[in-house]
Enzyme design. Sequence first.
Site, mmCIF file in Angstrom:
data_model
loop_
_atom_site.group_PDB
_atom_site.id
_atom_site.type_symbol
_atom_site.label_atom_id
_atom_site.label_comp_id
_atom_site.label_asym_id
_atom_site.label_seq_id
_atom_site.Cartn_x
_atom_site.Cartn_y
_atom_site.Cartn_z
ATOM 1 N N TYR A 134 0.853 -1.186 0.000
ATOM 2 C CA TYR A 134 0.000 0.000 0.000
ATOM 3 C C TYR A 134 0.884 1.229 0.000
ATOM 4 O O TYR A 134 1.176 1.817 1.028
ATOM 5 C CB TYR A 134 -0.969 -0.035 1.184
ATOM 6 C CG TYR A 134 -2.086 -0.999 0.916
ATOM 7 C CD1 TYR A 134 -1.820 -2.367 0.821
ATOM 8 C CD2 TYR A 134 -3.378 -0.556 0.684
ATOM 9 C CE1 TYR A 134 -2.821 -3.258 0.523
ATOM 10 C CE2 TYR A 134 -4.390 -1.450 0.394
ATOM 11 C CZ TYR A 134 -4.103 -2.795 0.309
ATOM 12 O OH TYR A 134 -5.093 -3.675 0.007
ATOM 13 N N LYS A 187 3.111 -15.455 0.777
ATOM 14 C CA LYS A 187 3.450 -15.916 -0.568
ATOM 15 C C LYS A 187 4.970 -15.926 -0.655
ATOM 16 O O LYS A 187 5.569 -15.301 -1.541
ATOM 17 C CB LYS A 187 2.800 -14.964 -1.600
ATOM 18 C CG LYS A 187 2.763 -15.473 -3.015
ATOM 19 C CD LYS A 187 1.821 -16.619 -3.251
ATOM 20 C CE LYS A 187 1.911 -17.075 -4.703
ATOM 21 N NZ LYS A 187 1.338 -18.412 -4.924
ATOM 22 N N ASP A 220 -2.815 -18.541 -1.950
ATOM 23 C CA ASP A 220 -3.666 -19.179 -2.958
ATOM 24 C C ASP A 220 -4.308 -20.441 -2.382
ATOM 25 O O ASP A 220 -5.513 -20.687 -2.551
ATOM 26 C CB ASP A 220 -2.877 -19.478 -4.241
ATOM 27 C CG ASP A 220 -1.457 -19.973 -3.978
ATOM 28 O OD1 ASP A 220 -0.997 -19.865 -2.828
ATOM 29 O OD2 ASP A 220 -0.820 -20.469 -4.917
ATOM 30 N N ASP A 243 -6.431 -7.795 2.943
ATOM 31 C CA ASP A 243 -7.556 -7.073 2.348
ATOM 32 C C ASP A 243 -8.381 -8.035 1.497
ATOM 33 O O ASP A 243 -9.612 -8.102 1.597
ATOM 34 C CB ASP A 243 -6.985 -5.930 1.488
ATOM 35 C CG ASP A 243 -8.060 -5.002 0.965
ATOM 36 O OD1 ASP A 243 -9.156 -4.956 1.559
ATOM 37 O OD2 ASP A 243 -7.798 -4.321 -0.039
ATOM 38 N N ASP A 247 -12.270 -9.915 2.529
ATOM 39 C CA ASP A 247 -13.495 -9.782 1.720
ATOM 40 C C ASP A 247 -14.040 -11.165 1.360
ATOM 41 O O ASP A 247 -15.247 -11.397 1.377
ATOM 42 C CB ASP A 247 -13.225 -8.986 0.437
ATOM 43 C CG ASP A 247 -13.622 -7.529 0.576
ATOM 44 O OD1 ASP A 247 -13.585 -7.027 1.717
ATOM 45 O OD2 ASP A 247 -13.964 -6.897 -0.437
#
Length: 357
Positions: A134, A187, A220, A243, A247
């Site tokens: 970000y 990751k 993933d 984030d 969701d």
Amino acid sequence: MGEIELGVLHGDGIGAEIVPATVAVVDAALAAAGASPIRWRELPYGRAAIDTHGDSLPAETVDALASMAGWILGPHDNAAYPAEHRARTAPGGRIRKQFGLYANIRPAAALPGIHALRPDLDVVIVRENTEGFYADRNMAVGSGEFKPTVDVALAVGVFTRPACERIARVACELAATRRKRLTIVHKANVLPLAMGMFLEACHAVAREYPGLHVDDEHVDAMAAHLVRGGDFDVIVTENMLGDILSDLAGELSGSLGLAASLNSSDTQAMAQAAHGAAPDIAGRNRANPTALFLSAALLLEWLARQRADRRLHDAARRIRHAISGTLGSGVATADLGGLASTNEFTELVLARVGRRG
Ligand code: ATP
Ligand code: MG
């Protein structure tokens, strides 16, 4: 135990409806729990503050928040502000950065009466809130994106060990109060230095909590596990992955109108629903206030730990029970396919908050 002063920032769109409803529910829950009442202080924020103070986040609001342990933040609708006020960082992000609210706590658990894709889901995502990709929030680098030529864009992700460690600690403390299971999501296979350090720092902190069962997953694989089912409890991850996963988890457990969140540092906490200002339904008494009610319950639980005051915890429990009871009785707002208005739903929750049990 002294009186607590908390800020109230109405914000835009449905904020004018759901924020006052939340204050009423918190007041009723505190009274029923025998806790001291909160002294609320309304502060200018959002579109209205542009008109009165020339800034969606005026300096007087920032100054007042600096002295407070917590506040309730309504949604902002940055896109609807006049062009000269449409900041790259929306005012909610400015507050998070200003006060270093590094931990974003986002629970996802199905509620009674709600059609959920994963009715058994009960997880809390603990998202690092200040670093990663970000760019506009990175304290260390100013802007984290640049273009060496017109056809090449680079984005810098910032990972620092202290920030990885402090978010890991929040997640471990939380897991210790729940089902004692922590999953570190990353990751590191493609970003071995950056996410590798996140992973390593989280494992190192978790070793200080021998009572926890700790494992890690690639993001993933985690996305697939969340959809298919799997017994996860607390999930700790970096900013952007958090984030996206929150969701996903929110949607699996119900709807946007139910998704709560808390943003906290070690000394301050901010209750904020995960959804936006919903301008399409603003002012029509149709908004679902549940996400902000649940966010306020998270704030009360945070204050309860901070001040070692069980009555604040009891007040939060009352809010949760009242919401479950109301939804479980088949009453719901339009976003959930129900007929109740914001006011009707709020009145029913208020009536249940004071009941025994
Ligand atoms: P943002 O960029 O701030 O996230 P957005 O446009 O992506 O804004 P929302 O403002 O959250 O998202 O609205 C998305 C949709 O969900 C809209 O149709 C809105 O009416 C609906 N919605 C969001 N929150 C609620 C709520 N609390 N109650 C009912 N409907 C809601
Ligand atoms: Mg959105």
